[in-house]
Design a protein around this motif. Structure first.
Motif, mmCIF file in Angstrom:
data_model
loop_
_atom_site.group_PDB
_atom_site.id
_atom_site.type_symbol
_atom_site.label_atom_id
_atom_site.label_comp_id
_atom_site.label_asym_id
_atom_site.label_seq_id
_atom_site.Cartn_x
_atom_site.Cartn_y
_atom_site.Cartn_z
ATOM 1 N N ARG A 64 0.857 -1.188 0.000
ATOM 2 C CA ARG A 64 0.000 0.000 0.000
ATOM 3 C C ARG A 64 0.891 1.235 0.000
ATOM 4 O O ARG A 64 1.878 1.296 0.732
ATOM 5 C CB ARG A 64 -0.882 0.012 1.241
ATOM 6 N N TYR A 65 0.553 2.203 -0.850
ATOM 7 C CA TYR A 65 1.309 3.455 -0.829
ATOM 8 C C TYR A 65 0.484 4.582 -1.426
ATOM 9 O O TYR A 65 -0.449 4.352 -2.177
ATOM 10 C CB TYR A 65 2.652 3.313 -1.547
ATOM 11 N N SER A 66 0.845 5.798 -1.057
ATOM 12 C CA SER A 66 0.214 7.002 -1.591
ATOM 13 C C SER A 66 1.260 7.735 -2.415
ATOM 14 O O SER A 66 2.150 8.396 -1.859
ATOM 15 C CB SER A 66 -0.300 7.899 -0.462
ATOM 16 N N SER A 68 3.325 10.341 -4.805
ATOM 17 C CA SER A 68 3.368 11.802 -4.838
ATOM 18 C C SER A 68 3.773 12.344 -6.195
ATOM 19 O O SER A 68 3.572 13.522 -6.460
ATOM 20 C CB SER A 68 4.328 12.327 -3.761
ATOM 21 N N TYR A 92 2.758 4.741 -10.622
ATOM 22 C CA TYR A 92 1.817 5.870 -10.694
ATOM 23 C C TYR A 92 2.028 6.705 -11.947
ATOM 24 O O TYR A 92 3.159 7.019 -12.317
ATOM 25 C CB TYR A 92 1.992 6.738 -9.453
ATOM 26 N N ALA A 95 -3.857 10.698 -11.382
ATOM 27 C CA ALA A 95 -4.896 10.352 -10.415
ATOM 28 C C ALA A 95 -5.930 9.414 -11.019
ATOM 29 O O ALA A 95 -6.636 8.707 -10.306
ATOM 30 C CB ALA A 95 -5.574 11.618 -9.901
ATOM 31 N N GLN A 121 -5.404 8.120 -5.044
ATOM 32 C CA GLN A 121 -4.522 8.730 -4.058
ATOM 33 C C GLN A 121 -3.817 7.690 -3.204
ATOM 34 O O GLN A 121 -2.756 7.940 -2.646
ATOM 35 C CB GLN A 121 -5.314 9.694 -3.159
ATOM 36 N N GLU A 122 -4.453 6.509 -3.072
ATOM 37 C CA GLU A 122 -3.810 5.392 -2.373
ATOM 38 C C GLU A 122 -3.882 4.169 -3.276
ATOM 39 O O GLU A 122 -4.936 3.862 -3.821
ATOM 40 C CB GLU A 122 -4.479 5.092 -1.037
ATOM 41 N N ILE A 123 -2.757 3.504 -3.436
ATOM 42 C CA ILE A 123 -2.681 2.331 -4.298
ATOM 43 C C ILE A 123 -2.434 1.105 -3.437
ATOM 44 O O ILE A 123 -1.498 1.084 -2.632
ATOM 45 C CB ILE A 123 -1.571 2.497 -5.351
ATOM 46 N N GLN A 124 -3.280 0.084 -3.610
ATOM 47 C CA GLN A 124 -3.131 -1.172 -2.875
ATOM 48 C C GLN A 124 -3.072 -2.330 -3.862
ATOM 49 O O GLN A 124 -3.838 -2.362 -4.819
ATOM 50 C CB GLN A 124 -4.310 -1.384 -1.926
ATOM 51 N N PHE A 176 7.834 9.057 -0.971
ATOM 52 C CA PHE A 176 6.552 8.610 -0.435
ATOM 53 C C PHE A 176 6.798 7.479 0.553
ATOM 54 O O PHE A 176 7.885 6.903 0.612
ATOM 55 C CB PHE A 176 5.609 8.148 -1.553
#
Length: 194
Positions: A64-66, A68, A92, A95, A121-124, A176
């Protein structure tokens, strides 16, 4: 899984281990890539790996990460040396869209296989990596349960012990926090071809 057996390749400044979990912060200008198309060579992504001696196994982990910035990525890795490795992650883009992809690097040349997926905004993503000697199967599950094949691949130099684990990097000037949890290592679930 005992995370005390894991060790760093390109250790980040900020990281912490929990119970079957790892969190670390990427540093800018980090990546794994070798030569193909772009010409450059990058070997400074952050990877936390364990030595795997077994010729057959399955390793899985939830990430999991957000992100930037463009190209931020976090996922699983096999690392033999700077010219022989594998990585799979969500990279990424915007958006609205990101790339679920994998890179296989044999003898100093990388390839890149991708599929467009929904951004955010959050990737899992949960990854499941299975080994049968020099051959590997990588699968992913957005819901953590229903796995889909990403690719089958071969690593020329993976004829003995390998280093497998997780990685994250920020190829541009960003940083991030990446979180990995539910590390599992066990019997190979990839059925042998008959």
């Amino acid at each position: 899984m005992d995370l005390n057996k894991f060790f760093w390749i390109n250790e980040p400044e900020n990281h912490s281990f929990g119970e079957n979990a790892l969190i670390f912060e990427t540093e800018p200008g980090t990546d794994f890539w070798q030569r193909t198309y772009y010409g450059f060579q990058n070997d400074n992504a952050h990877a936390c790996v364990v030595q795997a001696d077994r010729p057959e196994f399955t390793f899985s982990v939830a990430s999991r990460y957000s992100p930037s910035q463009l190209f931020d990525q976090a996922g699983v890795v096999i690392y033999l040396d700077s010219e022989n490795w594998f990585k799979a992650s969500v990279e990424y883009e915007t958006a609205e869209i990101s790339k679920l992809g994998s890179v296989v690097t044999n003898l100093g040349f990388s390839d890149w296989a991708t599929a467009d997926i929904k951004g955010g905004q959050e990737i899992q993503m949960t990854y499941r990596l299975s080994r049968r000697k020099n051959d590997f199967l990588i699968e992913s599950a957005a819901d953590g349960k229903t796995f889909h094949q990403m690719r089958i691949f071969h690593l020329v130099k993976a004829d003995g012990p390998i280093q497998v684990g997780v990685y994250a990097c920020s190829p541009l000037q960003s940083s991030f926090k990446a979180q990995f949890e539910d590390f599992r290592f066990g019997e190979c679930v990839w059925e042998a071809y008959q």
